[in-house]
Design a protein around this motif. Structure first.
Motif, PDB file in Angstrom:
ATOM      1  N   GLY A  46      26.501  15.699  11.510  1.00  0.00           N
ATOM      2  CA  GLY A  46      27.756  15.162  11.024  1.00  0.00           C
ATOM      3  C   GLY A  46      27.522  13.947  10.137  1.00  0.00           C
ATOM      4  O   GLY A  46      26.429  13.388  10.073  1.00  0.00           O
ATOM      5  N   SER A  47      28.561  13.547   9.462  1.00  0.00           N
ATOM      6  CA  SER A  47      28.452  12.414   8.535  1.00  0.00           C
ATOM      7  C   SER A  47      28.843  11.122   9.232  1.00  0.00           C
ATOM      8  O   SER A  47      29.879  11.062   9.905  1.00  0.00           O
ATOM      9  CB  SER A  47      29.354  12.644   7.325  1.00  0.00           C
ATOM     10  N   LEU A  48      28.009  10.117   9.069  1.00  0.00           N
ATOM     11  CA  LEU A  48      28.321   8.765   9.537  1.00  0.00           C
ATOM     12  C   LEU A  48      28.613   7.932   8.295  1.00  0.00           C
ATOM     13  O   LEU A  48      27.720   7.686   7.470  1.00  0.00           O
ATOM     14  CB  LEU A  48      27.158   8.182  10.338  1.00  0.00           C
ATOM     15  N   ASN A 100      24.746  12.779  13.965  1.00  0.00           N
ATOM     16  CA  ASN A 100      25.454  12.139  12.842  1.00  0.00           C
ATOM     17  C   ASN A 100      24.454  11.246  12.107  1.00  0.00           C
ATOM     18  O   ASN A 100      23.552  10.662  12.727  1.00  0.00           O
ATOM     19  CB  ASN A 100      26.626  11.278  13.325  1.00  0.00           C
ATOM     20  N   GLN A 115      31.247  13.999  13.758  1.00  0.00           N
ATOM     21  CA  GLN A 115      30.911  14.732  14.983  1.00  0.00           C
ATOM     22  C   GLN A 115      30.939  13.734  16.135  1.00  0.00           C
ATOM     23  O   GLN A 115      30.493  12.591  15.985  1.00  0.00           O
ATOM     24  CB  GLN A 115      29.503  15.358  14.890  1.00  0.00           C
ATOM     25  N   THR A 144      35.510  11.096  16.979  1.00  0.00           N
ATOM     26  CA  THR A 144      35.453  11.345  15.539  1.00  0.00           C
ATOM     27  C   THR A 144      36.559  10.578  14.826  1.00  0.00           C
ATOM     28  O   THR A 144      37.627  10.332  15.376  1.00  0.00           O
ATOM     29  CB  THR A 144      35.587  12.842  15.240  1.00  0.00           C
ATOM     30  N   LEU A 173      32.523   8.622  12.499  1.00  0.00           N
ATOM     31  CA  LEU A 173      31.729   9.839  12.671  1.00  0.00           C
ATOM     32  C   LEU A 173      32.585  11.073  12.405  1.00  0.00           C
ATOM     33  O   LEU A 173      33.808  11.062  12.632  1.00  0.00           O
ATOM     34  CB  LEU A 173      31.180   9.908  14.101  1.00  0.00           C
TER      35      LEU A 173
END
Length: 651
Positions: free
Chosen positions: A31-33, A182, A75, A140, A73
């Protein structure tokens, strides 16, 4: 993947693949942080009120600091997952760490940080990576705030990296898989950090209110600055052209924009290609204040003259403002009555012929310093004294003043009320008008507005070295002294007579000491303390008759002394009137019980009372003392009487 462009299929760039996986051919991308806010703060930036200069500049390499990130986050990070934070070659520490939901910007509510905290447990900081185990999960698309302590990299570590320092924030599931759950993929802003300069300021001596030369030593870092900014302590200043010697490093020095707190700055332009080695011989001119500020630190910063980027900065201990040593001013603060004001000082500098001594007085003292109103007690040959204005006078020095102790006296008539600015200043200047030594803002004495008292002349029977002499001195009450109702804090209960250094009194009993006025209310029976040979103490019986301590009249005292050889430099006698209610009474002129003091310049070896020296003309002595005709006859009579009483002409 790919794209159809103008009827032609252009395949995309391969980003990831997994081969030979059979039926298990599937994977999950992290996932993207996303970092929405970042901040690096050193100890100075966390307290700008205490550190007004350092807080405006970038954090120095190799020093501790705190970093804050706000992130979200895509995720979730579950309980037991780990949060990793690293930005090599920064070294995270376990001194400080907090993880919480970011505070919401709302008005009218009180933020409670504890309610936003995310439970966690610090794991380790091995390999310069901060690892935290989550005891509470992260949801999230919720903004979180993480703050942690670090040690910034050294200049060599940063240079060895050879690229911008980026920060990586990741969440990992345990046991670890191939990828984090993430990550920000190292996409972050590089924090501006600068080098710490070795910096030193030096001066041989810095008197107050003077223009002094200050040596500047600065050792630059890896990046060579093309301009330097020097920040002086409060109240210091820089002249228009402040460069004395560039040392082959600096081409000019000029005042620059002051700091927000008022500190003056100077811009030093560095010769091309910039400052690449420590300075030697770099000297600038600085104007010192009257007194040193509480914060004496100096600062210097190195910049790129074209981009204005800061390369580094340093801090140095301040220049010590040296007031003229052992300076003292004594005078009776009796309003409207002319009296001697005696100055005593010790200088450490040499003033060649043509120099001057300037005296600044509070308003209302009506100074006089010509002719008989001036006494050069211990000064080089002078060209006289002149009044510049009601608060300033100038004594011209016609011969060289060497380092040592000096004294002089002028005549003043104190004002009726305490001056608003009750301070006195002495300034020694050379023949070019440069300040070489000074004592600034000496606190003036209190005005005793209820007293009308003046001194009587100092008289002596003879002035031969190592012989006895009969001394007569005292004071005159022009008006009755105030009673307890009118002036409770201006009562007189004791009289202290202080002899110059080297003189000793020869009083061994009450019969050796004479009080000329018998109306003085002495304390019975032991009103005279003569045990200390450099002073005499007379105790009065306060308010013994009516409500006044002393009635109008002359109160003089006569006693024998031994004349020393040589005479002291500071040849001044003191008559001090002291207040009651001090257990130890008055022992010294500067004791808190002293109400006022009359300073009386002394006599020279061979000097005859009334003017002149034995066997010499009066002009040769340079120490004339005027007498009225009546005063002269009265003095002669009292001296003859003293000789008869003692029954001796010598000791």
């Amino acid at each position: 993947g790919g794209m159809l462009q103008n009827g032609v299929w252009n395949p995309g760039t391969k980003k990831d693949e997994r081969l030979d996986c059979g039926s298990m051919c599937s994977f999950m991308l992290p996932g993207s942080l996303d970092i929405s806010y970042d901040k690096l703060q050193n100890q100075y930036q966390q307290n700008p009120l205490m550190y007004p200069v350092q807080s405006r500049w970038e954090a120095q390499m190799g020093r501790p600091a705190q970093i804050e990130f706000r992130f979200s986050l895509t995720q979730p990070a579950r309980v037991g997952n780990e949060l990793w934070i690293y930005g090599l070659p920064y070294q995270p520490t376990m001194q400080m760490f907090s993880l919480a939901e970011a505070p919401l910007v709302t008005f009218g509510t009180i933020d409670d940080p504890s309610s936003r905290a995310i439970k966690n447990k610090l794991k380790d900081v091995l390999d310069r990576k901060l690892k935290v185990t989550l005891v509470q999960g992260l949801a999230t698309y919720t903004v979180y705030q993480v703050v942690f302590s670090v040690i910034l990299p050294t200049p060599k570590e940063k240079a060895a990296l050879g690229k911008p320092i980026r920060w990586t924030l990741e969440t990992w599931a345990y046991p670890y898989g191939e990828y984090p759950t993430n990550s920000n993929d190292g996409v972050s802003r590089e924090f501006p950090i600068v080098e710490e300069y070795k910096f030193r300021v030096e001066t041989s001596r810095a008197p107050p209110v003077a223009e002094v030369n200050v040596g500047i030593y600065v050792e630059p870092g890896i990046n060579a600055p093309t301009s330097l900014v020097v920040v002086a302590p409060l109240l210091f200043n820089f002249s228009t052209d402040c460069l004395v010697n560039g040392g082959g490093f600096v081409s000019s020095c000029s005042p620059n924009t002051p700091m927000p707190d008022g500190r003056k700055t100077a811009l030093l332009k560095v010769l091309e290609p910039g400052l690449q080695r420590p300075t030697t011989g770099l000297i600038i001119k600085v104007q010192t204040p009257a007194k040193a500020p509480l914060n004496k630190a100096w600062f210097i910063e190195g910049r790129d003259a074209f981009t204005d980027a800061q390369f580094g900065w340093g801090e140095a201990e301040g220049v010590v403002i040296e007031q003229m040593a052992e300076t003292a001013v004594t005078y009776p603060g009796v309003p409207g009555i002319a009296a001697k004001m005696v100055f005593r000082f010790k200088t450490q500098v040499l003033i060649e012929s043509g120099g001057s001594l300037q005296v600044e007085l509070p308003e209302g003292f009506d100074p006089k310093c010509s002719g008989v109103y001036f006494d050069s007690i211990a000064l080089p040959t002078t060209g006289g004294c002149k009044i510049l204005d009601p608060t300033n006078l100038l004594v011209m020095l016609n011969s060289t003043m060497v380092p040592g102790e000096y004294a002089l006296a002028i005549t003043v008539s104190p004002p009726a009320q305490q001056p608003i600015r009750n301070a006195i200043t002495l300034i020694l200047k050379d023949r070019l008008g440069n300040v070489r030594d000074a004592a600034v803002d000496i606190v003036g004495l209190d005005i005793q507005d209820k007293l009308k008292i003046q001194s009587t002349p100092l008289m002596w029977s003879q002035s031969k070295a190592l012989r006895s002499s009969v001394i007569t001195l005292g004071f005159e009450a022009v008006e009755p002294l105030p009673d307890l109702v009118v002036g409770a804090n201006q009562q007189v209960s004791e009289i202290l007579i202080s002899l110059p250094v080297g003189f000793v009194h020869l009083v061994n009993g009450m019969n050796d000491f004479t009080a000329v006025n018998e109306d003085m209310p002495f304390q019975d029976p032991n009103w005279l303390d003569f045990l200390q040979k450099d002073r005499l103490r007379i105790t009065l019986n306060l308010n013994r008759s009516s409500w006044t301590t002393l009635k109008p009249g002359r109160y003089q005292f006569r006693f024998p002394v031994l004349v020393p050889s040589p005479m002291p430099i500071f040849n001044v006698w003191y008559v001090s009137l002291c207040k009651p209610n001090y257990p130890e009474g008055c022992n010294r002129v500067n004791d808190p019980g002293v109400l006022l003091t009359f300073p009386l310049p002394g006599f020279d070896i061979g000097e005859v009372y009334g003017g002149g020296k034995m066997g010499l003309t009066s002009a040769a002595s340079g120490r004339r003392r005027p007498l009225t005709e009546v005063g002269a006859l009265w003095s002669l009579a009292t001296l003859m009487l003293a000789s008869c009483l003692l029954g001796q002409g010598q000791w």
